[in-house]
Write an enzyme that holds these catalytic residues in place. Structure first.
Site, PDB file in Angstrom:
ATOM      1  N   GLY A  46      13.132 -14.379  12.767  1.00 53.98           N
ATOM      2  CA  GLY A  46      14.485 -14.155  13.250  1.00 53.98           C
ATOM      3  C   GLY A  46      14.465 -13.720  14.704  1.00 53.98           C
ATOM      4  O   GLY A  46      13.460 -13.182  15.183  1.00 53.98           O
ATOM      5  N   GLN A  51      17.356 -10.222  22.606  1.00 58.01           N
ATOM      6  CA  GLN A  51      15.887 -10.146  22.666  1.00 58.01           C
ATOM      7  C   GLN A  51      15.308 -11.066  23.738  1.00 58.01           C
ATOM      8  O   GLN A  51      14.184 -10.867  24.191  1.00 58.01           O
ATOM      9  CB  GLN A  51      15.264 -10.488  21.306  1.00 58.01           C
ATOM     10  CG  GLN A  51      15.527  -9.420  20.246  1.00 58.01           C
ATOM     11  CD  GLN A  51      14.879  -9.780  18.928  1.00 58.01           C
ATOM     12  OE1 GLN A  51      15.441 -10.528  18.143  1.00 58.01           O
ATOM     13  NE2 GLN A  51      13.685  -9.267  18.690  1.00 58.01           N
ATOM     14  N   CYS A  91       9.522  -6.439  14.100  1.00 59.98           N
ATOM     15  CA  CYS A  91      10.466  -6.971  15.080  1.00 59.98           C
ATOM     16  C   CYS A  91       9.674  -7.555  16.241  1.00 59.98           C
ATOM     17  O   CYS A  91       8.718  -6.929  16.706  1.00 59.98           O
ATOM     18  CB  CYS A  91      11.380  -5.849  15.566  1.00 59.98           C
ATOM     19  SG  CYS A  91      12.546  -6.349  16.841  1.00 59.98           S
ATOM     20  N   LEU A  92      10.066  -8.727  16.705  1.00 61.74           N
ATOM     21  CA  LEU A  92       9.358  -9.338  17.825  1.00 61.74           C
ATOM     22  C   LEU A  92       9.458  -8.487  19.090  1.00 61.74           C
ATOM     23  O   LEU A  92       8.639  -8.612  19.994  1.00 61.74           O
ATOM     24  CB  LEU A  92       9.896 -10.747  18.094  1.00 61.74           C
ATOM     25  CG  LEU A  92       9.624 -11.784  16.989  1.00 61.74           C
ATOM     26  CD1 LEU A  92      10.283 -13.106  17.323  1.00 61.74           C
ATOM     27  CD2 LEU A  92       8.125 -11.975  16.771  1.00 61.74           C
ATOM     28  N   HIS A 133      19.269  -7.118  10.211  1.00 68.13           N
ATOM     29  CA  HIS A 133      18.391  -6.755  11.325  1.00 68.13           C
ATOM     30  C   HIS A 133      18.864  -7.423  12.623  1.00 68.13           C
ATOM     31  O   HIS A 133      18.983  -6.763  13.662  1.00 68.13           O
ATOM     32  CB  HIS A 133      16.957  -7.172  10.981  1.00 68.13           C
ATOM     33  CG  HIS A 133      15.947  -6.916  12.058  1.00 68.13           C
ATOM     34  ND1 HIS A 133      14.912  -6.019  11.921  1.00 68.13           N
ATOM     35  CD2 HIS A 133      15.806  -7.445  13.313  1.00 68.13           C
ATOM     36  CE1 HIS A 133      14.194  -5.994  13.041  1.00 68.13           C
ATOM     37  NE2 HIS A 133      14.700  -6.869  13.892  1.00 68.13           N
ATOM     38  N   GLU A 134      19.156  -8.733  12.539  1.00 66.34           N
ATOM     39  CA  GLU A 134      19.551  -9.457  13.761  1.00 66.34           C
ATOM     40  C   GLU A 134      20.931  -9.028  14.241  1.00 66.34           C
ATOM     41  O   GLU A 134      21.170  -8.906  15.442  1.00 66.34           O
ATOM     42  CB  GLU A 134      19.521 -10.974  13.528  1.00 66.34           C
ATOM     43  CG  GLU A 134      18.183 -11.548  13.093  1.00 66.34           C
ATOM     44  CD  GLU A 134      17.005 -11.109  13.937  1.00 66.34           C
ATOM     45  OE1 GLU A 134      17.178 -10.718  15.108  1.00 66.34           O
ATOM     46  OE2 GLU A 134      15.884 -11.142  13.398  1.00 66.34           O
ATOM     47  N   HIS A 137      20.824  -6.019  16.292  1.00 70.14           N
ATOM     48  CA  HIS A 137      20.429  -6.261  17.692  1.00 70.14           C
ATOM     49  C   HIS A 137      21.649  -6.505  18.580  1.00 70.14           C
ATOM     50  O   HIS A 137      21.651  -6.140  19.756  1.00 70.14           O
ATOM     51  CB  HIS A 137      19.514  -7.490  17.793  1.00 70.14           C
ATOM     52  CG  HIS A 137      18.060  -7.203  17.570  1.00 70.14           C
ATOM     53  ND1 HIS A 137      17.341  -6.309  18.338  1.00 70.14           N
ATOM     54  CD2 HIS A 137      17.174  -7.712  16.673  1.00 70.14           C
ATOM     55  CE1 HIS A 137      16.082  -6.287  17.920  1.00 70.14           C
ATOM     56  NE2 HIS A 137      15.949  -7.122  16.909  1.00 70.14           N
TER      57      HIS A 137
HETATM   58 ZN    ZN Z   1      14.247  -7.445  15.846  1.00 67.94          ZN
END
Ligand code: ZN
Length: 163
Positions: A46, A51, A91-92, A133-134, A137
């Site tokens: 995701g 991000q 998380c990236l 989660h997304e 963000h």
């Molecule tokens: Zn994330």
């Protein structure tokens, strides 16, 4: 294929609120394509626009892994959340940390797809958690803010691949 740099924890932009997308433009379409490329390149499941440094309400998810179930949501709004699941998350934008987070295990989210058509997604388990989660963000919220307990170092499982 074009990938973009992924911002990491500590970058102030990740803490800002993203703006709604009012219309689909070539620029937005390019952003969505780049977000998918960036997510797959990073082996994530995701990614949210902030991000990659763009404060727009756009998320991409593929919980099936590489190009199995690509999903794009523009201007997502959570209509329903219920139940609870506590699972490990990564998380990236937070490469070194994973940990337990509580999320609803059933959600209904409305938004627009990559053609800007209205869609409703009903999701459970991993997809429900990825959506929450997304969407966090887009409001400047990171999973570490909600983390109950950090994972001990161990082998990475599919469950906590980067979101
Ligand atoms: Zn994330």
């Amino acid at each position: 294929m074009a990938t973009r740099n992924i911002r990491t924890l500590g970058d102030e932009l990740l803490r800002k609120k993203s703006r709604e997308v009012e219309e689909l433009t070539p620029r937005i379409t390019q952003l969505i394509d780049d977000m998918f490329d960036t997510m797959y390149e990073a082996d994530g499941v995701g990614l949210a626009a902030p991000q990659v440094g763009v404060l727009r309400r756009i998320i991409v998810i593929d919980v099936g892994g590489k190009k199995k179930a690509p999903m794009c949501l523009i201007n997502p709004v959570v209509e329903l959340k219920e139940g609870s699941q506590i699972t490990s998350e990564g998380c990236l934008s937070v490469p070194e940390i994973s940990g337990k987070v509580e999320r609803p295990d059933h959600v209904i989210v409305k938004g627009r797809d990559r053609n800007f058509k209205e869609i409703t997604i009903e999701a459970r388990d991993l997809l429900a958690k990825a959506l929450m989660h997304e969407i966090d963000h887009l409001d400047g919220i990171m999973f570490v803010d909600k983390m109950i307990e950090e994972d001990k170092p161990e082998k990475e499982t599919n469950d906590k691949k980067g979101l």
